[in-house]
Motif scaffolding. Structure first.
Motif, PDB file in Angstrom:
ATOM      1  N   TYR A 352     -12.830  -1.831   1.428  1.00 34.22           N
ATOM      2  CA  TYR A 352     -11.768  -2.488   1.870  1.00 34.22           C
ATOM      3  C   TYR A 352     -11.152  -2.177   3.135  1.00 34.22           C
ATOM      4  O   TYR A 352     -10.913  -0.974   3.379  1.00 34.22           O
ATOM      5  CB  TYR A 352     -10.555  -2.758   0.850  1.00 34.22           C
ATOM      6  CG  TYR A 352     -11.185  -3.195  -0.480  1.00 34.22           C
ATOM      7  CD1 TYR A 352     -11.592  -4.451  -0.681  1.00 34.22           C
ATOM      8  CD2 TYR A 352     -11.156  -2.178  -1.465  1.00 34.22           C
ATOM      9  CE1 TYR A 352     -11.626  -4.619  -1.945  1.00 34.22           C
ATOM     10  CE2 TYR A 352     -11.590  -2.653  -2.794  1.00 34.22           C
ATOM     11  CZ  TYR A 352     -11.916  -3.875  -3.079  1.00 34.22           C
ATOM     12  OH  TYR A 352     -12.358  -4.308  -4.135  1.00 34.22           O
ATOM     13  N   ASP A 353     -11.037  -3.129   4.086  1.00 35.50           N
ATOM     14  CA  ASP A 353     -10.574  -2.839   5.607  1.00 35.50           C
ATOM     15  C   ASP A 353      -9.141  -2.731   5.492  1.00 35.50           C
ATOM     16  O   ASP A 353      -8.608  -2.128   6.346  1.00 35.50           O
ATOM     17  CB  ASP A 353     -11.123  -3.901   6.609  1.00 35.50           C
ATOM     18  CG  ASP A 353     -12.500  -4.017   6.767  1.00 35.50           C
ATOM     19  OD1 ASP A 353     -13.351  -2.886   6.448  1.00 35.50           O
ATOM     20  OD2 ASP A 353     -13.141  -4.964   7.276  1.00 35.50           O
ATOM     21  N   ALA A 354      -8.681  -3.270   4.355  1.00 34.69           N
ATOM     22  CA  ALA A 354      -6.862  -3.464   4.098  1.00 34.69           C
ATOM     23  C   ALA A 354      -6.447  -3.431   2.694  1.00 34.69           C
ATOM     24  O   ALA A 354      -7.378  -3.566   1.868  1.00 34.69           O
ATOM     25  CB  ALA A 354      -6.424  -4.475   4.839  1.00 34.69           C
ATOM     26  N   VAL A 355      -5.385  -2.546   2.690  1.00 37.25           N
ATOM     27  CA  VAL A 355      -4.953  -2.477   1.324  1.00 37.25           C
ATOM     28  C   VAL A 355      -3.567  -2.977   1.264  1.00 37.25           C
ATOM     29  O   VAL A 355      -2.627  -2.490   1.986  1.00 37.25           O
ATOM     30  CB  VAL A 355      -5.269  -0.923   0.841  1.00 37.25           C
ATOM     31  CG1 VAL A 355      -4.413  -0.953  -0.625  1.00 37.25           C
ATOM     32  CG2 VAL A 355      -6.452  -0.599   0.753  1.00 37.25           C
ATOM     33  N   LEU A 356      -3.178  -3.629   0.203  1.00 36.82           N
ATOM     34  CA  LEU A 356      -1.937  -4.124  -0.031  1.00 36.82           C
ATOM     35  C   LEU A 356      -1.457  -3.467  -1.305  1.00 36.82           C
ATOM     36  O   LEU A 356      -2.076  -3.604  -2.292  1.00 36.82           O
ATOM     37  CB  LEU A 356      -1.974  -5.865  -0.195  1.00 36.82           C
ATOM     38  CG  LEU A 356      -1.837  -6.706   0.982  1.00 36.82           C
ATOM     39  CD1 LEU A 356      -3.312  -6.476   1.611  1.00 36.82           C
ATOM     40  CD2 LEU A 356      -1.731  -8.148   0.828  1.00 36.82           C
ATOM     41  N   LEU A 357      -0.334  -2.751  -1.126  1.00 36.69           N
ATOM     42  CA  LEU A 357       0.436  -2.143  -2.041  1.00 36.69           C
ATOM     43  C   LEU A 357       1.739  -2.304  -2.516  1.00 36.69           C
ATOM     44  O   LEU A 357       2.752  -2.572  -1.598  1.00 36.69           O
ATOM     45  CB  LEU A 357       0.218  -0.504  -1.724  1.00 36.69           C
ATOM     46  CG  LEU A 357       0.904   0.527  -2.735  1.00 36.69           C
ATOM     47  CD1 LEU A 357       0.124   0.531  -3.898  1.00 36.69           C
ATOM     48  CD2 LEU A 357       0.853   1.852  -1.902  1.00 36.69           C
ATOM     49  N   ALA A 358       2.117  -2.764  -3.807  1.00 39.30           N
ATOM     50  CA  ALA A 358       3.497  -3.187  -4.197  1.00 39.30           C
ATOM     51  C   ALA A 358       4.210  -2.196  -5.103  1.00 39.30           C
ATOM     52  O   ALA A 358       3.246  -1.452  -5.946  1.00 39.30           O
ATOM     53  CB  ALA A 358       3.331  -4.357  -4.884  1.00 39.30           C
ATOM     54  N   GLY A 359       5.260  -2.136  -4.738  1.00 40.45           N
ATOM     55  CA  GLY A 359       6.264  -1.445  -5.412  1.00 40.45           C
ATOM     56  C   GLY A 359       6.481  -0.065  -5.569  1.00 40.45           C
ATOM     57  O   GLY A 359       6.318   0.901  -6.418  1.00 40.45           O
ATOM     58  N   VAL A 389      -0.541  -2.356   4.007  1.00 45.30           N
ATOM     59  CA  VAL A 389       0.604  -3.416   3.931  1.00 45.30           C
ATOM     60  C   VAL A 389       1.117  -3.003   2.697  1.00 45.30           C
ATOM     61  O   VAL A 389       0.593  -3.223   1.566  1.00 45.30           O
ATOM     62  CB  VAL A 389       0.309  -4.799   4.281  1.00 45.30           C
ATOM     63  CG1 VAL A 389       1.754  -5.483   3.987  1.00 45.30           C
ATOM     64  CG2 VAL A 389      -0.548  -4.852   5.455  1.00 45.30           C
ATOM     65  N   MET A 390       2.543  -2.723   2.667  1.00 43.45           N
ATOM     66  CA  MET A 390       3.131  -2.307   1.357  1.00 43.45           C
ATOM     67  C   MET A 390       4.455  -2.488   1.407  1.00 43.45           C
ATOM     68  O   MET A 390       5.220  -2.670   2.325  1.00 43.45           O
ATOM     69  CB  MET A 390       3.026  -0.515   1.257  1.00 43.45           C
ATOM     70  CG  MET A 390       3.674  -0.003   2.159  1.00 43.45           C
ATOM     71  SD  MET A 390       3.442   1.947   2.327  1.00 43.45           S
ATOM     72  CE  MET A 390       4.659   2.377   0.993  1.00 43.45           C
ATOM     73  N   SER A 391       4.917  -2.517   0.105  1.00 43.41           N
ATOM     74  CA  SER A 391       6.330  -2.758   0.058  1.00 43.41           C
ATOM     75  C   SER A 391       6.802  -1.291  -0.575  1.00 43.41           C
ATOM     76  O   SER A 391       6.253  -0.658  -1.853  1.00 43.41           O
ATOM     77  CB  SER A 391       6.772  -4.085  -1.222  1.00 43.41           C
ATOM     78  OG  SER A 391       6.318  -3.726  -2.284  1.00 43.41           O
ATOM     79  N   ALA A 392       8.266  -0.963  -0.518  1.00 47.78           N
ATOM     80  CA  ALA A 392       8.611   0.496  -0.809  1.00 47.78           C
ATOM     81  C   ALA A 392      10.181   0.376  -1.064  1.00 47.78           C
ATOM     82  O   ALA A 392      10.680  -0.754  -0.474  1.00 47.78           O
ATOM     83  CB  ALA A 392       8.043   1.450   0.133  1.00 47.78           C
ATOM     84  N   GLN A 393      10.578   0.958  -1.896  1.00 53.00           N
ATOM     85  CA  GLN A 393      11.957   1.046  -1.957  1.00 53.00           C
ATOM     86  C   GLN A 393      12.898   1.451  -0.927  1.00 53.00           C
ATOM     87  O   GLN A 393      14.036   1.195  -0.655  1.00 53.00           O
ATOM     88  CB  GLN A 393      12.275   2.073  -3.354  1.00 53.00           C
ATOM     89  CG  GLN A 393      13.868   1.882  -3.672  1.00 53.00           C
ATOM     90  CD  GLN A 393      14.113   0.532  -4.369  1.00 53.00           C
ATOM     91  OE1 GLN A 393      13.160  -0.314  -4.890  1.00 53.00           O
ATOM     92  NE2 GLN A 393      15.369   0.013  -4.285  1.00 53.00           N
TER      93      GLN A 393
END
Length: 522
Positions: A352-359, A389-393
């Motif tokens: 994958y060229d990009a990874v989306l990471l949640a939580g 691209v990610m969401s983090a606390q």
């Protein structure tokens, strides 16, 4: 030729002017950067004169390329880094001389061990050097690889060697000799030792390579004396390796200009990038997860679960529950609370060229294993030029800030706080000693069992009925403690890279981030 004082520190808006080339070596990244360079050495003429001209121009071309980057404003002039460029250019010249020698057994050309603080341009300089080596010396077998990836392949090769070996040479040294035959020039990025399995074989492995004339150029955030610091049995394995490293390489600190103390941190230019909105989302929430889902669909993902199975060497599989054309989307737990490692993360980065990471939560010492996996993951994506691209606390600078052993934390003795328990419910030394008393005599009952516990493999000390460890922590082994400490050392690099990977400059300068940049409207 560049003056010795002309140098450059890497700014994040620089694309490094390096295009990745397909790797020809097993274990090397699938894409590798190659630098366009001067063709001055290619002037026609008799064969001997062309060889001589090429030999003399190898280092000069690298200097010229670096000068162009300075003149364009891609880099900021800095004396110490310019001296490093000069050293690398001279090394290229020496490698060129060795290539035209007729002797089958060529003398070993000493390499370079370049260390310094995060974001100081070490990888940039090594990539500049490697690109010119590949272009100007095509007959020189060479390889550029991340150290984690390199050691993973080494352990696999050692396993195969032990199964098939018939001679008297040790398996580790035999693998080292084979690596040297395949790679006369080996560039190792981010040399970091955190595993006793790696520390135990380094001396034999590198001795095998150096004995066969391999030139090693490596980068690290730590000086040779700091490698595997506080690691289990460091005194057994590392002094010999450090001595060998210094004998076969020039050791250089990129952060120590005249008048500055050795080891003092330099400027991290990755921090100067402009943050692109929607790349690093805080805090974790349903809205953040929905935002990631929308971006995933823009990158070719589907509303439903599009599962894909990736092959992971040596013969394992990793199931990706949400796979798209250019990107994959993961929940934090899918990658970091499971027993996954660099080989798994490398398979993700290759596909994958990009990874989306949640939580992604905030990390502390209770989640040091998860933190280690997360930082390895960031390292691999960064090295492969992938988007994250990610969401983090919390923001990057706070996400890993609790990975420290601080006096008074619930991982250390709590007696100074006059409490009978730590905040996690485990007993303090005071409470343990209290339970260990025999009747009213006030004597502490110490027992040593000649069997292993959670903190020892041979004998275990008990205070009362509670196991105690030489680390000063209940049930915490020396190996576990050294692993925790190594995580705290690695976090600065991870934070620096997270800052850069969320910047507009990074997204626009990495070819593999093109689809992500388009989806973000850049």
């Amino acid at each position: 030729i560049m003056a010795l004082g002309s140098v450059g520190l890497w700014l994040p808006r620089v694309s490094r002017s390096l295009l990745w080339q397909p790797a020809s070596n097993l274990g090397e990244s699938r894409t590798r950067r190659d630098i366009s360079m001067s063709r001055a050495f290619c002037a026609p003429g008799p064969a001997k004169k062309v060889r001589a001209g090429r030999r003399q121009a190898v280092g000069a071309a690298m200097r010229s390329e670096y000068e162009v980057m300075l003149q364009k404003g891609d880099l900021v002039a800095d004396e110490r880094q310019g001296e490093t460029v000069e050293q690398l250019a001279l090394l290229l010249d020496e490698l060129g001389k060795q290539q035209v020698k007729s002797s089958k057994k060529k003398a070993n050309v000493p390499g370079l061990f370049l260390y310094g603080s995060v974001g100081s341009g070490k990888s940039l300089l090594m990539d500049l050097f490697f690109g010119h080596a590949r272009s100007a010396l095509p007959s020189l077998p060479s390889r550029r690889v991340h150290f984690h990836e390199f050691m993973l392949s080494v352990h696999q090769d050692i396993h195969k060697q032990k199964r098939s070996q018939t001679g008297s040479v040790g398996a580790v040294q035999a693998v080292g000799a084979k690596l040297a035959q395949e790679n006369r020039l080996l560039c190792l990025d981010e040399l970091q030792i955190s595993d006793i399995a790696d520390a135990a074989i380094l001396s034999q492995l590198f001795q095998g390579m150096w004995d066969q004339g391999c030139t090693v150029v490596s980068t690290s955030n730590r000086a040779p004396a700091e490698l595997y610091k506080d690691g289990l049995n460091r005194h057994v394995y590392m002094p010999k390796f450090e001595a060998m490293l210094r004998a076969n390489s020039t050791v250089r600190n990129i952060n120590a200009p005249p008048g500055v103390a050795e080891g003092e941190a330099g400027t991290d230019y990755r921090m100067a990038g402009r943050e692109e909105q929607g790349v690093y989302i805080t805090p974790n929430s349903d809205a953040a997860r929905a935002q990631l889902g929308s971006l995933f669909r823009s990158l070719g993902g589907s509303e439903g679960a599009a599962r894909e199975t990736l092959s992971v060497p040596p013969g394992r599989e990793l199931v990706v529950e949400r796979s798209g054309k250019h990107a994959a989307m993961f929940e934090y737990e899918e990658l970091f609370t499971r027993a996954l490692g660099p080989s798994d993360f490398g398979a993700v980065a290759a596909r994958y060229d990009a990874v989306l990471l949640a939580g992604v939560p905030s990390f502390d010492l209770t989640t040091h294993n998860e933190a280690r996996r997360f930082m390895n993951f960031v390292d691999i994506l960064y090295d492969e030029g992938c988007g994250l691209v990610m969401s983090a606390q919390e923001p990057p600078e706070r996400l890993l800030s609790r990975l420290e052993e601080e006096e008074g934390s619930h991982f250390l003795d709590a007696e100074q706080h006059n409490t009978d328990s730590r905040s996690d419910g485990t007993p303090s030394p005071r409470a343990v000693l209290g339970r260990g008393r025999a009747g009213d005599s006030g004597e502490v009952v110490l027992k040593v069992k000649k069997e292993g516990g959670s903190s020892s493999s041979s004998s275990t000390t008990y205070i009362g009925d509670t196991e105690w460890s030489s680390t000063g922590r209940i049930g915490v082994s020396m190996a576990a403690l050294s692993a925790v400490k190594e995580v705290t050392y690695a976090r600065e690099r991870a934070v620096s890279r997270l800052f850069e990977m969320r910047s507009r400059e990074f997204l626009l300068s990495r070819p593999r981030c093109a689809a992500l940049a388009k989806a973000l409207g850049l």
